[in-house]
Design a protein around this motif. Sequence first.
Motif, PDB file in Angstrom:
ATOM      1  N   ARG A   9     -15.963  50.974  69.678  1.00  0.00           N
ATOM      2  CA  ARG A   9     -16.399  51.366  71.031  1.00  0.00           C
ATOM      3  C   ARG A   9     -16.056  50.259  72.036  1.00  0.00           C
ATOM      4  O   ARG A   9     -15.592  50.529  73.135  1.00  0.00           O
ATOM      5  CB  ARG A   9     -17.899  51.658  71.045  1.00  0.00           C
ATOM      6  N   GLN A  10     -16.293  49.015  71.638  1.00  0.00           N
ATOM      7  CA  GLN A  10     -15.976  47.893  72.518  1.00  0.00           C
ATOM      8  C   GLN A  10     -14.469  47.824  72.789  1.00  0.00           C
ATOM      9  O   GLN A  10     -14.036  47.573  73.913  1.00  0.00           O
ATOM     10  CB  GLN A  10     -16.475  46.579  71.906  1.00  0.00           C
ATOM     11  N   GLU A  12     -12.366  50.351  72.626  1.00  0.00           N
ATOM     12  CA  GLU A  12     -12.029  51.503  73.469  1.00  0.00           C
ATOM     13  C   GLU A  12     -12.399  51.224  74.926  1.00  0.00           C
ATOM     14  O   GLU A  12     -11.623  51.506  75.840  1.00  0.00           O
ATOM     15  CB  GLU A  12     -12.774  52.741  72.952  1.00  0.00           C
ATOM     16  N   THR A  13     -13.558  50.629  75.152  1.00  0.00           N
ATOM     17  CA  THR A  13     -13.982  50.275  76.508  1.00  0.00           C
ATOM     18  C   THR A  13     -13.033  49.248  77.117  1.00  0.00           C
ATOM     19  O   THR A  13     -12.636  49.357  78.283  1.00  0.00           O
ATOM     20  CB  THR A  13     -15.426  49.730  76.491  1.00  0.00           C
ATOM     21  N   ALA A  14     -12.659  48.251  76.337  1.00  0.00           N
ATOM     22  CA  ALA A  14     -11.736  47.221  76.820  1.00  0.00           C
ATOM     23  C   ALA A  14     -10.376  47.826  77.182  1.00  0.00           C
ATOM     24  O   ALA A  14      -9.775  47.474  78.202  1.00  0.00           O
ATOM     25  CB  ALA A  14     -11.579  46.115  75.773  1.00  0.00           C
ATOM     26  N   GLU A  16      -9.819  50.965  78.096  1.00  0.00           N
ATOM     27  CA  GLU A  16     -10.008  51.763  79.313  1.00  0.00           C
ATOM     28  C   GLU A  16     -10.048  50.869  80.548  1.00  0.00           C
ATOM     29  O   GLU A  16      -9.450  51.181  81.575  1.00  0.00           O
ATOM     30  CB  GLU A  16     -11.290  52.585  79.207  1.00  0.00           C
ATOM     31  N   GLU A  17     -10.768  49.739  80.453  1.00  0.00           N
ATOM     32  CA  GLU A  17     -10.836  48.799  81.573  1.00  0.00           C
ATOM     33  C   GLU A  17      -9.461  48.211  81.875  1.00  0.00           C
ATOM     34  O   GLU A  17      -9.078  48.048  83.032  1.00  0.00           O
ATOM     35  CB  GLU A  17     -11.842  47.688  81.266  1.00  0.00           C
TER      36      GLU A  17
END
Length: 191
Positions: A9-10, A12-14, A16-17
Amino acid sequence: QQRIAELERQLETAVEERDAAIERQTASALVNFRLKSELRAATDREKASAEILNAIANTHGDAGHALQQIAETTATFFNAASVTIRIAEGDEWIQTVRVGSGGHLTGSQPTSDSTERGVTLPATVYRENRQIHILDLDNVDPSMAHWPATTARAAGIRTICGNPLRRGGKSIGVLIVYRDRLAPFTDGELA
């Protein structure tokens, strides 16, 4: 297992950012490019205007020299194959200045010294005191299909813009700009 899911999840978030940051940078670069292009075009217009005004100011009774300078500056500024300036007095053309390779070949010039005879681009621009932009001589508006300007295509001309030259709002002549490629004039160039 739970730790792996959290790391995914981290990640994936990174990602996306990172993608959002790249999109912002790309958008910013495009805006900067557009603004630099607009600034360059405005600077070029200002330089061309200054050259024309300088030619007029240094005329000292020699209008032909000033018109020649205006035609040459216009051809350079608009990256044109040729430019024609015709000055009228009443219903007669009294002066013609041509620069460039195609100015004498275009077939858009009146066959006489009269601004009234025949339907031609220069005569129509002059009489109607309006700009006429022929975007593509391969796809001419039917109302212009019989104009001699369409024979300019055989001479390699593809795009034409005719502009009235005015004094006190009244047409005193025309400025015709010819491009030997399909390159319609932009709104800024038309202005």
